[in-house]
Write an enzyme that holds these catalytic residues in place. Structure first.
Site, PDB file in Angstrom:
ATOM      1  N   ASP A 123      -2.381  -2.834   5.506  1.00 38.02           N
ATOM      2  CA  ASP A 123      -1.265  -2.956   4.393  1.00 38.02           C
ATOM      3  C   ASP A 123      -1.610  -4.495   3.716  1.00 38.02           C
ATOM      4  O   ASP A 123      -0.585  -5.245   3.676  1.00 38.02           O
ATOM      5  CB  ASP A 123       0.271  -3.079   5.015  1.00 38.02           C
ATOM      6  CG  ASP A 123       0.266  -1.728   5.988  1.00 38.02           C
ATOM      7  OD1 ASP A 123      -0.203  -0.688   5.594  1.00 38.02           O
ATOM      8  OD2 ASP A 123       1.123  -1.989   7.002  1.00 38.02           O
TER       9      ASP A 123
ATOM     10  N   ASP B   5       8.119  -2.463   2.813  1.00 38.40           N
ATOM     11  CA  ASP B   5       7.228  -2.405   2.043  1.00 38.40           C
ATOM     12  C   ASP B   5       7.438  -2.992   0.594  1.00 38.40           C
ATOM     13  O   ASP B   5       7.270  -2.477  -0.434  1.00 38.40           O
ATOM     14  CB  ASP B   5       6.558  -0.868   1.586  1.00 38.40           C
ATOM     15  CG  ASP B   5       5.822  -0.356   2.706  1.00 38.40           C
ATOM     16  OD1 ASP B   5       5.888  -1.163   3.720  1.00 38.40           O
ATOM     17  OD2 ASP B   5       5.785   0.849   2.776  1.00 38.40           O
TER      18      ASP B   5
ATOM     19  N   GLU C   4       4.883   5.786   0.310  1.00 40.29           N
ATOM     20  CA  GLU C   4       5.259   4.602   0.888  1.00 40.29           C
ATOM     21  C   GLU C   4       4.243   3.741   0.081  1.00 40.29           C
ATOM     22  O   GLU C   4       3.379   3.983  -0.866  1.00 40.29           O
ATOM     23  CB  GLU C   4       5.261   4.321   2.299  1.00 40.29           C
ATOM     24  CG  GLU C   4       3.833   4.753   3.009  1.00 40.29           C
ATOM     25  CD  GLU C   4       4.052   4.469   4.138  1.00 40.29           C
ATOM     26  OE1 GLU C   4       5.269   4.359   4.979  1.00 40.29           O
ATOM     27  OE2 GLU C   4       3.097   4.522   5.215  1.00 40.29           O
TER      28      GLU C   4
END
Length: 459
Positions: free
Chosen positions: A31, A157, A213
């Site tokens: 990420d 996120d 996401e």
């Protein structure tokens, strides 16, 4: 000729590197958020690492890496010494996820999140510093959600950005109710008002639990669009990056076929959003699995997509990938088939293009790794292969048009499709040499990749 230089060695699956953080470079990056400050590039990423059962738990606090060229990365350390107090108390998490950094006036703001995996017991917080390398002072809660509350959104996120008027926004969300955006106060970095904000994208809860996401928004001034990037499906197996665009930062965001990213009733679920990147394999070697949760960097007018991907042979091992982006004349983003290695752009002559190529079609219906298919570009403007009508031509100095046969949307019947894109020099990471790559979009908004394998004589 301007060819990319050979990049520094980046060892893949190698257990010797797992215990020593200072050797990680691209290893164990998950990420990744990207940020440039002066001459340095920074990647801030999730607290994650490959470890066997007998190894101790990883240390939490946001991983930080630095690079001078987006190719060679060095380990800096952790932004925090563990999980900040409020986030820990709310979620019980041992690590932080999906950080993002922005500079507001003279202050750097680091947004982070913590959560109980698979639940909405989640927390977004922020911290401030005078340098992207810290020290960071925790500012506490930005927003939080809980299992059993009356909200749909999941507070993880975060991506924070300025709009074209200089207002500050945070886009966020994962699974459940989808992706939302809300405005922040430029002075405090916290929400201007209560509530969850405006819905930008969602998926039907019956489709992999609404698997969407990792939102990231970029404004492109030349095209005057905001581009929303999201990741579909499972981060462990079939992650893939989708894109849509809007004239307004708060949407509506629509894809190449003008389908809204909020449509859960009319469009085919797997075909909403332009699929720019999914699992793939060139040649006979190992491929890359579940690429996703991207960020985007604009650097002096050049754009780069930064994301993680898992090794096909060991999906618990994941790495940082940086890919140069290009844009179609109609204003749609494309990403390079190969990771960035510092290659300068240049015009490719037609004589260089002819040769033996491999092609990857990012079919939106495909959940698994896409295997490359061979097809040669011949000097007379035709393509090899059994199907008639295949061809290629220079539309101008930058654009190459292909007519390529491929089993469409996972079906048995091959269809002839038209695709426009560009060819650029690249480093072939699979074969460790220079090559040419192609990236384009079909008339239906399907991303097509190509890589030159050899000259016609070498076939």
């Amino acid at each position: 000729m301007n060819h990319p230089r050979k990049p520094p060695e980046q060892r893949l699956f190698d257990p010797k590197t797992f215990e020593d953080e200072t050797t990680w470079k691209t290893l164990n990056t998950h990420d990744p958020g990207i940020f440039k400050d002066g001459e340095n590039y920074y990647s801030f990423s999730t607290d994650a690492m490959y470890r066997e059962e007998e190894r101790p738990p990883f240390r939490g606090g946001v991983q930080v890496r630095r690079s001078k060229d987006l190719v060679d990365w060095e380990w800096i350390g952790h932004a925090f010494d563990g999980v900040p107090k409020q986030a820990k108390e709310w979620t019980g998490a041992d690590g932080l996820w999906a950080p993002d950094v922005i500079k507001v006036n003279d202050t750097y703001l680091l947004y982070y999140c913590a959560s109980r995996f698979g639940t909405r017991q989640s927390f977004i917080g922020a911290a401030s510093a005078r340098s992207p390398e810290g020290p960071w002072t925790d500012l506490g809660e930005i927003m939080k959600t809980a299992e059993g509350d009356d909200l749909e959104v999941n507070a993880i996120d975060p991506n924070v950005l300025f709009d074209r008027e200089g207002r500050l926004w945070m886009v966020y969300g994962s699974f459940f109710g989808g992706i939302y955006i809300l405005e922040l106060d430029r002075q405090t970095g916290k929400p201007l008002a209560g509530g969850t904000g405006t819905l930008l994208a969602r998926r039907d809860r019956n489709i992999r639990d609404g698997a969407i996401e990792g939102p990231y928004i970029v404004y492109h001034p030349q095209h005057d669009y905001y581009y929303l990037f999201v990741s579909y499906d499972s981060l462990f197996s079939n992650y893939n990056v989708r894109a849509a665009r809007s004239r307004s930062i708060t949407g509506p965001y629509t894809d190449y076929l003008d389908q809204p990213m909020t449509d859960t009733q009319h469009a085919e679920p797997s075909r909403i959003g332009v699929k720019l990147l999914g699992g793939y394999r060139f040649g006979t070697g190992a491929g890359w699995l579940a690429p996703g949760h991207n960020s985007v960097l604009e650097d002096n007018g050049v754009y780069y997509m930064v994301h993680h991907a898992r090794e096909e042979n060991n999906k618990s091992c994941f790495h940082l990938h940086v890919r140069e982006m290009s844009w179609t004349k109609e204003g749609w983003p494309l990403v390079s088939p190969e990771r960035y290695a510092g290659e300068p752009p240049r015009i490719i002559s037609p004589s260089e293009i002819a040769g033996n190529w491999e092609w990857i079609i990012h079919d939106p219906d495909t959940d698994s790794i896409v295997e490359a298919i061979p097809n040669s570009l011949l000097a007379d403007g035709s393509l090899s292969g059994p199907a008639e009508g295949q061809s290629w031509r220079n539309v101008d100095q930058e654009i190459i048009e292909l007519r390529l046969s491929y089993p469409w949307f996972g079906g048995e019947t091959c269809k002839l499709m038209s695709c426009r894109g560009s060819i650029q020099p690249a480093w072939d990471w699979e074969m460790e040499r220079t090559t040419l790559v192609y990236s384009g979009l079909t008339e239906n908004g399907i991303a097509v990749w190509g890589k030159k394998i050899s000259s016609l004589e070498a076939y």
